[in-house]
Design an enzyme around this catalytic site. Structure first.
Site, short mmCIF file in Angstrom:
data_model
loop_
_atom_site.label_atom_id
_atom_site.label_comp_id
_atom_site.label_asym_id
_atom_site.label_seq_id
_atom_site.Cartn_x
_atom_site.Cartn_y
_atom_site.Cartn_z
N SER A 1 0.80 -1.23 0.00
CA SER A 1 0.00 0.00 0.00
C SER A 1 0.83 1.28 0.00
CB SER A 1 -0.94 0.01 1.21
OG SER A 1 -1.98 -0.92 1.05
N LYS B 1 0.48 3.55 -3.02
CA LYS B 1 -0.75 4.28 -3.33
C LYS B 1 -0.59 5.79 -3.47
CE LYS B 1 -3.71 0.74 -1.24
NZ LYS B 1 -4.57 0.38 -0.09
N TYR C 1 -2.78 -2.56 -10.71
CA TYR C 1 -2.84 -2.33 -9.26
C TYR C 1 -2.10 -3.44 -8.50
CZ TYR C 1 -4.74 -2.15 -4.55
OH TYR C 1 -4.87 -2.12 -3.18
N TYR D 1 -3.78 3.45 7.63
CA TYR D 1 -4.97 2.61 7.79
C TYR D 1 -5.91 3.20 8.83
CZ TYR D 1 -2.21 -0.80 5.13
OH TYR D 1 -1.45 -1.43 4.17
N VAL E 1 1.47 -3.57 4.33
CA VAL E 1 1.47 -4.83 5.07
C VAL E 1 2.73 -5.65 4.84
CG1 VAL E 1 -1.04 -4.98 5.18
CG2 VAL E 1 0.18 -6.00 3.25
#
Length: 343
Positions: free
Chosen positions: A80, A83, A205, A257, A275
């Site tokens: 992530s 992003k 992605y 998060y 993660v």
């Protein structure tokens, strides 16, 4: 690089070696390396192969100093953390207003993988949740999937100064287990938030999440943002300076998060976690931080990484809204001096 550039780089390397800040980071490493909490991500088998004892801290300053402690060269998948930078590339391709018409920038109390859109606008809430990240990946220009992926990899090279590979087993596992993300994509297609190239966009992605990086890369990426979008080592521009504020704003409000609010309150440094065990944090105008440690807390953030950032923020007064005098002056500790002493 010119002879003058080589000399400046050598001078910065020597200064980093003798800086008291290096000793400070060594102490942080020794303090948290024995920590035996958290769980390595295992939702795909490849992530579960990470060793819990891996731990690296890297800091890169805007004047080219690099501080490394621990496993800073150990590769892992970016997940992530990709992003905000794909969001930045979408901004470069389409501009702020168009991107914002497809992806909002509001924090959400929902889980990062929730299948939910804004009830009024039908947009995903922000680029840091999976739905928003898929929508921004969909915006990346290119004649075909290969060209779009090439542009993503070139973008990351601009931030880090080196080429990056895709971890193919992780990509294939992400793709094989990505039905929830497919559901999000088709829901957004229904509302006109993404194009009909669903499979191609989802592959992009999953590939962006499978890019291999290390803690030094993360520090270099965040130092580039800290330096107004220019890599402090290569001197190459990675992102337009006008979009740096967009990237680090959503990192501050949505980057950790479901712990983003707590992070903004206690640490106050724009950051993004993944993660895979990575955290990068940006201290605007000063430095970038990259940390790697696979064991995660219940929110999905690296436990050692969070604690290191908490200490750095507190000890050097790095919180964006801090107005109190800190115990340590960051510039003095990095530069060194006879008047410094341990606390």
């Amino acid at each position: 690089m010119s002879d003058l550039g080589d000399l400046q780089s050598l001078t910065s390397s020597i200064a980093a070696m003798v800086s008291p800040f290096r000793n400070y980071l060594n102490d942080l490493y020794e303090k948290y390396q024995p920590l035996n909490e958290g769980k390595v991500a295992d939702y795909i088998p490849e992530l579960a192969l990470a060793k819990p004892e891996w731990f690296g801290i890297c800091v890169v300053t805007k004047d080219e100093q690099i501080f490394e402690v621990g496993n800073c060269d150990q590769l892992f998948t970016i997940q992530s953390i990709s992003k905000p930078f794909v969001f930045g590339l979408a901004l470069a391709d389409y501009g702020r207003e168009y991107v914002n018409s497809k992806v909002s920038v509001e924090p959400t109390g929902e889980a990062f993988n929730a299948i939910v859109l804004d009830e009024v606008t039908n947009r995903p809430y922000n680029p840091m949740v999976n739905a928003g990240a898929i929508a921004t990946a969909d915006l990346i220009k290119g004649q075909n999937s290969t060209e779009r992926l090439k542009r993503l990899l070139e973008m990351f090279k601009g931030y880090t100064g080196r080429d990056h590979d895709i971890n193919v087993p992780v990509f294939l596992s992400e793709k094989a287990t990505g039905n929830r993300n497919r559901a999000m994509a088709y829901l957004m297609l229904n509302f006109g938030m993404v194009s009909d190239k669903i499979d191609e966009t989802l592959d992009l992605y999953f590939q962006q999440c499978s890019i291999l990086v290390n803690a030094k890369d993360l520090a270099m990426i965040s130092a580039t943002l800290s330096n107004g979008g220019i890599n402090p080592i290569t001197k190459q521009r990675a992102v337009d300076e006008h979009y740096v504020q967009d990237i680090i704003s959503v990192m501050l409000t949505c980057g950790m998060y479901d712990a983003s609010g707590e992070w903004a309150y206690r640490v106050g440094i724009p950051a993004k976690s993944g993660v895979g065990g990575g955290i990068l944090a940006v201290v605007p105008g000063k430095l970038g931080i990259g940390i790697f440690s696979p064991p995660l807390d219940a929110k999905g953030n690296s436990i050692r990484g969070v604690k290191v950032c908490e200490d750095l923020s507190r000890d050097f007064g790095l919180h964006l809204f801090n107005v109190a005098k800190s115990d340590r002056n960051l510039e003095e500790w990095i530069a060194g001096g006879d008047d410094l002493h341990d606390f």
